[in-house]
Design a protein around this motif. Structure first.
Motif, short mmCIF file in Angstrom:
data_model
loop_
_atom_site.label_atom_id
_atom_site.label_comp_id
_atom_site.label_asym_id
_atom_site.label_seq_id
_atom_site.Cartn_x
_atom_site.Cartn_y
_atom_site.Cartn_z
N SER A 224 -1.08 7.24 11.50
CA SER A 224 -1.02 7.84 9.89
C SER A 224 -1.38 9.55 10.75
O SER A 224 -1.54 9.83 11.79
CB SER A 224 -1.99 7.01 9.37
OG SER A 224 -2.03 6.12 9.58
N PHE A 225 -0.48 10.27 9.44
CA PHE A 225 -0.59 11.96 9.69
C PHE A 225 -1.24 12.23 8.24
O PHE A 225 -0.38 11.78 7.33
CB PHE A 225 0.21 12.68 10.12
CG PHE A 225 1.42 12.77 11.84
CD1 PHE A 225 0.74 12.95 12.21
CD2 PHE A 225 1.39 11.77 11.50
CE1 PHE A 225 0.60 13.15 13.76
CE2 PHE A 225 2.15 11.14 12.84
CZ PHE A 225 1.68 12.20 13.79
N GLU A 229 0.55 6.33 7.00
CA GLU A 229 1.44 5.84 7.52
C GLU A 229 2.65 6.32 7.90
O GLU A 229 4.11 6.70 7.11
CB GLU A 229 1.43 4.80 7.67
CG GLU A 229 1.31 3.54 8.82
CD GLU A 229 1.36 2.33 8.60
OE1 GLU A 229 1.22 1.60 9.95
OE2 GLU A 229 0.70 2.60 7.64
N LEU A 230 2.56 6.65 9.43
CA LEU A 230 4.24 7.19 9.74
C LEU A 230 5.49 6.31 9.71
O LEU A 230 5.11 5.27 10.20
CB LEU A 230 4.76 7.64 11.13
CG LEU A 230 5.72 8.29 11.54
CD1 LEU A 230 5.84 10.31 11.02
CD2 LEU A 230 5.46 8.41 13.02
N GLY A 235 11.68 3.58 5.87
CA GLY A 235 10.73 2.37 5.07
C GLY A 235 10.19 1.56 6.31
O GLY A 235 8.98 1.31 6.78
N SER A 236 10.88 1.09 7.07
CA SER A 236 10.31 0.31 8.23
C SER A 236 8.87 1.65 9.38
O SER A 236 8.91 2.62 9.39
CB SER A 236 10.98 0.12 9.42
OG SER A 236 11.65 0.88 10.54
N ILE A 237 7.91 0.75 9.88
CA ILE A 237 7.35 1.51 10.41
C ILE A 237 7.89 1.61 12.33
O ILE A 237 7.66 0.65 12.89
CB ILE A 237 5.83 0.00 10.53
CG1 ILE A 237 5.28 -0.20 9.26
CG2 ILE A 237 4.46 1.00 10.87
CD1 ILE A 237 4.94 1.71 8.26
N PRO A 238 7.25 2.84 12.48
CA PRO A 238 7.67 2.65 14.34
C PRO A 238 6.98 2.17 14.91
O PRO A 238 5.79 2.73 15.05
CB PRO A 238 8.44 4.33 14.37
CG PRO A 238 6.92 5.24 13.30
CD PRO A 238 7.08 3.41 12.13
#
Length: 380
Positions: A224-225, A229-230, A235-238
């Motif tokens: 996260s930044f 969450e990045l 919309g998927s999470i890397p």
């Protein structure tokens, strides 16, 4: 008797007064760290040594004589050169213009396609990792490779290629560390997770740890930044797997970690160098060193201190041999995704800043990077 009693009372009063003065002096002392001995150190000073207002860079390498190199991966359409030497603040294509002249559709075997890392070793060579995955996509026309370039005359001494069962078309080879003492190199695969072990004399290679959780990003970790969450544009999470890699100063241990979680691992290199070591033995020999921070690259100094970039907090941290972590500097304006590291002979840690979290991939296809991209350094 009365005189003796007065004398005793006087002694007691003097003792109480002295104790009270001592307590007041102690209360006036400045706050210290938990070790109670060290006054809070000043943050390290970040110096800018190179900036580029056009192209995104990732790697950095400082040779023993101070020559400085960086690379530009072919991730976005805005791309020109792949590897440059920085001379008087200007990028000069390295080792020459031909190697940096690739265009889509061409044969990439004799040119740089998508360079991910540059590393200067202790024997006067520059090692270049060409993942050849344009836009982090599949390997372009089997053109992934590692180059070994002699810095004395800038000649390509050797090109290492990999069989498809070692580095398949979906593998994005990422960072590299060189062990000239034993004649080996180690690379991470950040796409499918694993370590490529390369015998730099014979050219033989082996892919290990692919089945280990140590090379896979923890799905439960929220990368996260600013509390968010990045996520990719869809919309998927890397989840970026094994990425950062480092060799202990004695070359006895290989340290590595996934990028998008905070775990750190290591394994004895003697097991990796022996290609007859069963895969099961290698899997069972991984040491889990615990939780630290998320980092892209990592680098050891000659005293056994390991340097990370805390990507989520825009910081540079040092992990001492006793596995205690210390923050050296935090800068939310300059350290926007500290990426790769190189330590110079005069004791500076060089840091490339790639701003990956601000790329269009993670911002609904809008490029939010704050140019220029830069290379910084700090005294260690």
């Amino acid at each position: 008797m009365k005189i003796k009693l007065i004398e005793v009372v006087s002694v007691i009063l003097l003792t109480l007064t002295a104790c009270n003065n001592k307590a007041n002096q102690d209360a006036a002392k400045p706050d210290t760290y938990s070790d109670t001995t060290a006054v809070k150190p000043k943050e390290a000073v970040l110096e800018e040594v190179y900036k580029d207002s056009s192209y995104q860079l990732t790697g950095v390498a400082v040779a023993a004589n101070g020559r400085l190199f960086t690379n530009y991966p072919y991730w976005l359409d805005n791309h020109l050169y792949s590897v440059v030497e920085i001379k008087n603040g200007k990028p000069v294509p390295y080792p020459d213009l031909k190697w940096n002249s690739f265009k889509k559709g061409e044969d990439g075997s004799g040119k740089f396609v998508c360079v991910q890392a540059v590393v200067a070793d202790d024997n006067g060579y520059l090692w270049i990792v060409d993942a050849a995955g344009i836009g982090l996509g599949p390997v372009y026309k089997n053109s992934n490779k590692v180059l070994k370039i002699k810095l004395a005359d800038n000649t390509v001494e050797r090109i290492y290629k990999f069989p498809s069962n070692i580095v398949p078309s979906d593998s994005y080879i990422n960072d590299i560390r060189i062990d000239n003492k034993n004649g080996f190199a180690y690379l991470t695969s950040s796409s499918n997770g694993g370590i490529v072990v390369l015998n730099t004399t014979s050219g033989e290679s082996r892919f290990v740890l692919h089945e280990s959780s140590s090379v896979k990003s923890d799905p439960a970790y929220r990368f996260s930044f600013n509390g968010k969450e990045l996520k990719k544009a869809d919309g998927s999470i890397p989840k970026i797997n094994s990425d950062g890699i480092a060799l202990s100063p004695d070359k006895a241990w290989l340290y590595y970690k996934p990028l998008t979680d905070d775990k750190l691992y290591r394994i004895k290199t003697e097991l990796l160098r022996d290609f007859t070591t069963p895969y099961k033995v290698i899997l069972e020999s991984v040491q889990d060193l615990g939780h630290f921070v998320t980092t892209d690259g990592m680098e050891f100094d000659d005293k056994g201190n390991l340097y990370f970039g805390d990507i989520e907090k825009s910081s540079i941290v040092k992990i001492t041999p006793d596995l205690k972590m210390h923050t050296l500097v935090t800068d939310t304006e300059k350290l926007i995704w500290p990426d790769s590291y190189s330590i110079s002979k005069d004791g500076y840690l060089y840091v490339s800043v790639s701003q990956i979290q601000l790329m269009p991939w993670f911002n609904n296809n809008v490029n939010k990077t704050k140019k220029p991209y830069s290379i910084l350094r700090l005294k260690i």
